[in-house]
Design an enzyme around this catalytic site. Structure first.
Site, PDB file in Angstrom:
ATOM      1  N   GLY A 207       0.807  -1.216   0.000  1.00  0.00           N
ATOM      2  CA  GLY A 207       0.000   0.000   0.000  1.00  0.00           C
ATOM      3  C   GLY A 207       0.838   1.262   0.000  1.00  0.00           C
ATOM      4  N   SER A 208       0.691   2.107  -0.988  1.00  0.00           N
ATOM      5  CA  SER A 208       1.610   3.237  -1.112  1.00  0.00           C
ATOM      6  C   SER A 208       1.145   4.171  -2.231  1.00  0.00           C
ATOM      7  CB  SER A 208       3.016   2.711  -1.406  1.00  0.00           C
ATOM      8  OG  SER A 208       2.960   1.661  -2.348  1.00  0.00           O
TER       9      SER A 208
END
Length: 249
Positions: A207-208
């Protein structure tokens, strides 16, 4: 299909195949699979089944599908899979502007368009070069782990700036930003490396976000809320400025 030339006239052969797993994720998949097998052997089903599903999730997260990369001098392709979550006018990060002594002049000062691409845990997390050229800078900056969907994550989260410059002097900077659950940015390149457009340059775990700084005088061809694909979606055409509107439906 790797390395094969395909076009919009039907040239080339294609077929569906399971995407390979990037080596960075195989060790995590082996660990969770081993735990699942051991707990299943001892009939600890309350642990074995969740670990089996976790193994599938880990392997899916680190999938690394092939992409058909547009080959044109005037296009900038998306460096990330995900949702276009922000489009705004900003000054490029100072790390991409200042003279760092490497011989690269960096990005010019002044407002440019920043396109932010949010990657959820369901997206492919392999990042790719938006243009071909020489990697001039790879600058890692430690920071916080706020939700990568927030605007201030660009200045406060752990991040890594990458600057790529073509032979004609065009330079594109982009930033890999760790998110709420991301805990490591993994680079595949270093200063001096020569990369092709769409080449794999790194990944961010779990997640980023990736910010791309378009050159002055260039508007994005993507819309806020649009899903983009790394190495395939044309993010912008150099020198093209045009309002594009869309309707969510």
């Amino acid at each position: 299909m790797a390395g094969e030339v395909l076009d919009n006239k039907g040239r080339g052969d294609v077929s569906w195949s399971w995407p390979p797993i990037h080596p960075e994720g195989r060790k995590f998949g082996l660990i969770t699979a081993a735990i699942a097998l051991v707990t299943a052997f001892f009939a600890w089903e309350t642990i074995a089944w969740p670990m089996a599903f976790l193994t599938l999730g880990v392997l899916a997260f680190f999938r690394d599908p092939e992409r058909v990369v547009p080959q044109a001098d005037d296009v900038i392709v998306s460096p990330a899979d995900g949702l276009v979550s922000l489009i705004t006018e900003v000054d490029p990060p100072v790390e991409l502007q200042i003279d760092d002594g490497s011989g690269s002049k960096g990005l010019p000062a002044g407002k440019v368009t920043r396109v932010s691409i949010f990657m959820s845990v369901f997206d492919v997390h392999i990042n790719r070069a938006p243009i071909g050229g020489t990697v001039q800078r790879v600058v890692y900056i430690p920071g916080r782990f706020m939700n990568a969907d927030l605007d201030k994550a660009s200045e406060e989260n752990e991040r890594q700036h990458i600057l790529i410059e073509r032979q004609d002097g065009l330079a594109i900077g982009f930033t890999q930003i760790a998110g709420l659950v991301a805990r490591r940015i993994v680079p595949f390149v270093k200063p001096g490396d020569i990369v092709a457009v769409g080449q794999r340059v790194g990944l961010i775990r779990f997640g980023s976000r990736v910010d791309v700084y378009l050159p002055a005088g260039t508007d994005p061809k993507v819309l806020l809320g649009q899903k983009v694909i790394a190495g395939e979606t044309v993010l912008a055409e150099l020198g093209s400025q045009k309002l594009i509107e869309g309707i969510a439906q």
